[in-house]
Design an enzyme around this catalytic site. Structure first.
Site: not given
Length: 805
Positions: A496, A612
């Site tokens: 990520g 997010d």
């Protein structure tokens, strides 16, 4: 009907209309009928009958007796059962007793009767009755009552209304759940034994492979699997202690042991009389308190180990100390496959069979209901995180034989002496170094101390209750390296924005997910510190749990609980796996996300804006319950601070509210906007950017708005849930989603409002206004991109780039 019974009746109706319930066994149990429910109170008199729309409710409304229906796609089975009703956990339902686990009714027309002869029986339509009790002699003045302890008793009464004797009780016929006051043991007068028997699987209540018994001679609890003793508690000692049961558990209960000429048994009671607890025996042999505590882990017993109460038994010569089966998400691409189609085999039976077969290297269930077995033998290859991964594959983690010759023993002794001398030398040098530097500590130690004892966050300078320690564990680098096989590529789950994510296996047997900050990442110590401090202060069932951290030189790592089903996007946007998410599961996930956000926005010690929220940041546990993850970009607020402003826009375009993307202004309504987009994705099964019109990509919000304007909102629904969805519920979700993505933040509902609107179907909803970023394009002719065959997030621990995209 008196006022108390009316309250109980309303409670049952409330539970009925929310059939998307989680249970410790499965989420596919519902009340039989949606017809009007009635209740005769807490008792049945001779001649009374229960059918699919009548329930007996205990005096205080803690338990209900009636017919419950299991839906598994292929069968239509109904069971007479006692269900616990828990007000504190709202939609929470536990089955504590079944009238006939191995003889279900194959339709909804069964009846439970208490006839005038004093017989209790279940009568299926067109079948033989299941007799629970038949009086050997006519008995007058009898009544059957459901008590608030969960015990359903048939009692004979004196003429003055007092109880003369108990003729029959459900507590004498335990299932897989032990309630306070229930007995484990034996009656010498009747020869009856009391023991728990697990379900066959988490979905099938027929008697399974594991039993919990009381051993009167050894004065201990025993867990057996197919007759083999796997685990014992050890002798009950003074001070209410069992050797193999933790103090966290024993401190909650009073243990009772009775031994006389009539009976020998074990039972327990709650020390806090205001609480009600249960012990559940799972098909894998785990004994747990339904409030989350592990009491016994017989599923960790292999026959060679004695830790935690495990017992030894004869092992195949090919199995060695340290060999285990690890539950891994992935796909076996090589190896010989064999299948056992026996539907009476549970997953624990598969493990026992594979363990005894020296060539077996992996196993899982064969059928969708977790029965039957498939085994892999021979040379094999495993791809972790493959998009076609099975949800639960147990793979052998093999250690070499621990046996050796005397030469190896002497070599080991020599090495040990050498290491001891080396340690003494190092200690001497370190001691001199410490003396020379006084009480100074290293830079790493100072930074670690600063992070884990921080009183005030560096974000917004918000006080955290004046606490001086965070409730998390500091892992050594050596410990983390060992858990990940020195960060091997085989253990890597993916990457990520934060860096690579590894699967780790701790010495305790626990699987964890480890995020390792990459030195090339554009995220740094600020985001690491933010997530470390923030998430360690948040405790909720719908938030990912942070277990600890590791700081070593330039290394920064966060250690989380491992989620075997990875993240929501792995299912939702995959052509095959999306079929596993029927509407009921999707709505359950939606409710869980809402509960997590309400906690962040309203009930946590800090007001937290996630910033997010998206499908890849929603983890799914083994029961498909959602957990919000990835708090590296989250911001903490003071309670009286409604909005904030930033020059650094972070997150993912498509999920950002317009005021945040364009002006850097964010609030709890920013998360509401992101949730609105996410709920549209849940309904449609499509990514936000998977629609296009006139060769241009349009957003899901635009597409949904145009369909809604045309009165064609139903066209948005994912075809894979067309058979399982509740139309009015789906349309209501779309309606609420459009309210969440309105252009003005002040017009959007709060997450508490969202929950109220979705769970109160009679509440009229305001008409949505034109959403943000909608350009009014007609969407009826829009094309839809194919679902992806790949999912890009790993274990839900992907971190978005630190710039808007």
């Amino acid at each position: 009907m008196n006022f108390t019974n009316v309250v109980h009746l309303l409670k049952l109706v409330f539970l009925l209309f929310f059939t998307c319930l989680w249970t410790p066994h499965a989420a596919q149990w519902v009340y039989v009928s949606s017809a009007e429910i009635s209740s005769p109170g807490d008792s049945l008199n001779p001649g009374d009958t229960l059918n699919s729309s009548t329930y007996v409710v205990s005096a205080k409304g803690t338990f209900a007796l009636g017919f419950f229906h299991r839906i598994d796609g292929t069968t239509n089975k109904t069971y007479l059962a006692i269900s616990k009703i828990d007000d504190q956990s709202s939609l929470f339902n536990v089955f504590v007793w079944f009238g006939s686990r191995d003889r279900p009714i194959i339709n909804n027309s069964g009846m439970f009767t208490f006839d005038n002869k004093g017989t209790l029986k279940i009568v299926p339509q067109g079948g033989d009755p299941v007799v629970l009790y038949s009086s050997p002699r006519p008995t007058e003045n009898t009544v059957a009552t459901l008590l608030d302890s969960g015990n359903f008793i048939l009692k004979e009464m004196h003429s003055n209304g007092s109880m003369k004797q108990v003729l029959w009780q459900s507590f004498d016929y335990p299932g897989d759940t032990l309630l306070p006051g229930m007995k484990l043991g034996v009656s010498h007068k009747t020869g009856q034994t009391w023991s728990l028997t697990s379900w066959l699987t988490d979905e099938i209540p027929v008697p399974g492979p594991c039993k919990l018994e009381w051993d009167p001679k050894g004065c201990q609890l025993i867990i057996r699997q197919r007759g083999e003793v796997y685990w014992t508690s050890g002798v009950l000692k003074r001070g209410n202690r069992f050797r193999s049961i933790s103090l966290d558990v024993t401190s909650m209960y009073n243990f009772i042991v009775v031994s006389n000429e009539d009976e020998e048994y074990f039972s327990f009671s709650n020390r806090n009389q205001s609480l009600m607890s249960e012990w559940l025996l799972t098909p894998m042999g785990q004994l747990k308190d339904l409030k989350g505590l592990d009491i016994a882990r017989a599923d960790n017993c292999y026959g060679y180990n004695t830790n935690g109460g495990c017992q030894r038994w004869k092992q195949p010569e090919c199995r060695h100390h340290g060999d285990t089966f690890d539950l891994i998400s992935g796909y076996i691409v090589a190896g010989d496959l064999s299948v056992n189609y026996n539907s009476s085999l549970s997953i624990s039976d598969c493990r026992a069979i594979c363990w005894k077969n020296c060539g077996c290297v992996a196993f899982t269930s064969w059928f969708h209901n977790d029965t039957g077995c498939r085994f892999w033998t021979g040379n094999w290859s495993f791809l972790s995180g493959h998009p076609s991964a099975l949800s639960s594959i147990f793979v052998l983690s093999s250690n070499p034989s621990q046996s050796g010759t005397k030469n190896w023993i002497w070599i080991g002794i020599s090495i040990a002496i050498s290491v001891a001398l080396l340690i003494i030398l190092l200690c001497y040098r370190l001691r001199r170094k410490v003396v020379s530097k006084g009480n100074n500590i290293t830079k790493d130690e100072k930074e670690l101390l600063h992070l884990v004892t921080l009183e005030r966050s560096s974000v917004n300078d918000i006080s955290i209750d004046g606490e001086k320690e965070l409730d998390l564990r500091v892992f050594s680098y050596a410990h983390v390296a060992a858990a990940t096989n020195n960060f091997s590529s085989e253990n890597m789950l993916g990457k990520g924005g934060f860096g690579p994510v590894y699967m780790g296996h701790l010495l305790t047997g626990q699987n964890v997910a480890i995020k390792r900050l990459s030195k090339y990442s554009n995220q740094g110590i600020h985001e690491f510190k933010n997530e470390l401090i923030l998430i360690s202060k948040l405790q909720h069932m719908n938030l990912v749990k942070l277990l600890g951290c590791c700081i070593h030189e330039e290394e920064r790592m966060l250690i989380y609980e491992y989620m075997p089903n990875k993240s929501l996007d792995c299912f939702l946007f995959d052509q095959n796996r999306s079929k596993l998410l029927d509407w009921k599961k999707r709505f359950n996930i939606i409710e869980g996300i809402i509960q997590g956000l309400i906690y962040l926005h309203k009930y946590s010690r800090l007001r937290v804006i996630h910033r997010d929220l998206k499908a890849s940041n929603i983890l799914l546990d083994e029961s498909m319950n959602p957990k919000i993850s990835d708090f590296g970009m989250a911001r903490m607020f003071k309670q009286n601070e409604p909005v904030a402003n930033t020059n650094r826009i972070v997150g993912t375009y498509g999920y950002m509210s317009p005021e945040y993307a364009m002006k850097g202004v964010f609030s709890i309504k920013s998360d509401v906007y992101s949730f609105g987009v996410l709920m549209l994705e849940m309904v449609s099964g499509r990514r936000n950017n998977s629609f296009y019109h006139a060769d241009q990509v349009i957003s899901l919000v635009e597409y949904a708005w145009d369909l809604w304007q045309e009165g064609e909102g139903i066209q948005l629904v994912d075809p894979t849930i067309s058979d399982s969805c509740v139309i009015y519920q789906v349309l209501r979700c779309i309606h609420v989603s459009l309210l969440c993505v309105e252009d003005s933040a002040i017009d959007r509902p709060t997450m508490s409002d969202v929950l109220f609107m979705l769970t109160n179907e009679n509440m009229p909803l305001p008409l949505p206004k034109k959403p943000a970023f909608s350009i009014g394009r007609k969407a009826i002719g829009a094309n839809i991109l194919d679902k992806e065959s790949n999912a890009h997030s790993v274990n839900g621990l992907s971190i978005s780039e630190m710039n808007a995209r």
